[in-house]
Design a protein around this motif. Sequence first.
Motif, short mmCIF file in Angstrom:
data_model
loop_
_atom_site.label_atom_id
_atom_site.label_comp_id
_atom_site.label_asym_id
_atom_site.label_seq_id
_atom_site.Cartn_x
_atom_site.Cartn_y
_atom_site.Cartn_z
N ARG A 78 36.18 62.01 54.08
CA ARG A 78 36.83 61.30 55.20
C ARG A 78 36.65 59.79 55.06
N LEU A 79 35.44 59.37 54.71
CA LEU A 79 35.17 57.93 54.56
C LEU A 79 35.98 57.34 53.41
N GLU A 80 36.00 58.03 52.27
CA GLU A 80 36.77 57.54 51.13
C GLU A 80 38.25 57.46 51.46
N GLY A 81 38.77 58.44 52.17
CA GLY A 81 40.18 58.42 52.57
C GLY A 81 40.47 57.26 53.51
N TYR A 82 39.56 56.99 54.44
CA TYR A 82 39.74 55.87 55.35
C TYR A 82 39.72 54.55 54.60
N LEU A 83 38.78 54.39 53.67
CA LEU A 83 38.69 53.14 52.91
C LEU A 83 39.92 52.92 52.03
N GLU A 84 40.43 54.00 51.43
CA GLU A 84 41.63 53.87 50.62
C GLU A 84 42.83 53.52 51.48
N LEU A 85 42.89 54.06 52.68
CA LEU A 85 43.99 53.74 53.58
C LEU A 85 43.95 52.28 54.00
N THR A 86 42.75 51.75 54.24
CA THR A 86 42.66 50.36 54.67
C THR A 86 43.12 49.40 53.57
N GLU A 87 43.07 49.81 52.30
CA GLU A 87 43.61 48.97 51.23
C GLU A 87 45.10 48.75 51.40
N LEU A 88 45.79 49.72 51.98
CA LEU A 88 47.23 49.57 52.20
C LEU A 88 47.53 48.50 53.24
N TYR A 89 46.60 48.25 54.15
CA TYR A 89 46.82 47.24 55.18
C TYR A 89 46.97 45.85 54.57
N GLU A 90 46.43 45.63 53.37
CA GLU A 90 46.50 44.33 52.73
C GLU A 90 47.89 44.04 52.16
N VAL A 91 48.71 45.04 52.06
CA VAL A 91 50.06 44.87 51.53
C VAL A 91 50.99 44.48 52.68
N SER A 92 51.79 43.45 52.46
CA SER A 92 52.74 43.07 53.51
C SER A 92 54.15 43.37 53.03
#
Length: 99
Positions: A78-92
Amino acid sequence: MSLFGKRTSFEVPCTVEIEQTSESLHAHVILDGDIEIRPGDEVTVHDAPTAIAFGERIVVRRTATVVRAGLWEGLRARLEGYLELTELYEVSFSNGRVS
């Protein structure tokens, strides 16, 4: 749910569908019954076809082994999935025009 790293497993019948056509390229596994796959769980399909020719679609019945994640493995997934998802937030996304 298994606790503290103890993993349980069970076998279940499943349907494997593979299609490689100009309209679609996919492979799906549908487990029989109402089995919920949770973060960290592993599913292994036994004797599944791995390739088909272009233009073909096959549907076969097989057996799958589901290995339930332990408490720590599930939390880590769950933590790894959350961290990988937050990387997408950096894309505009923009329309390409600079104002």
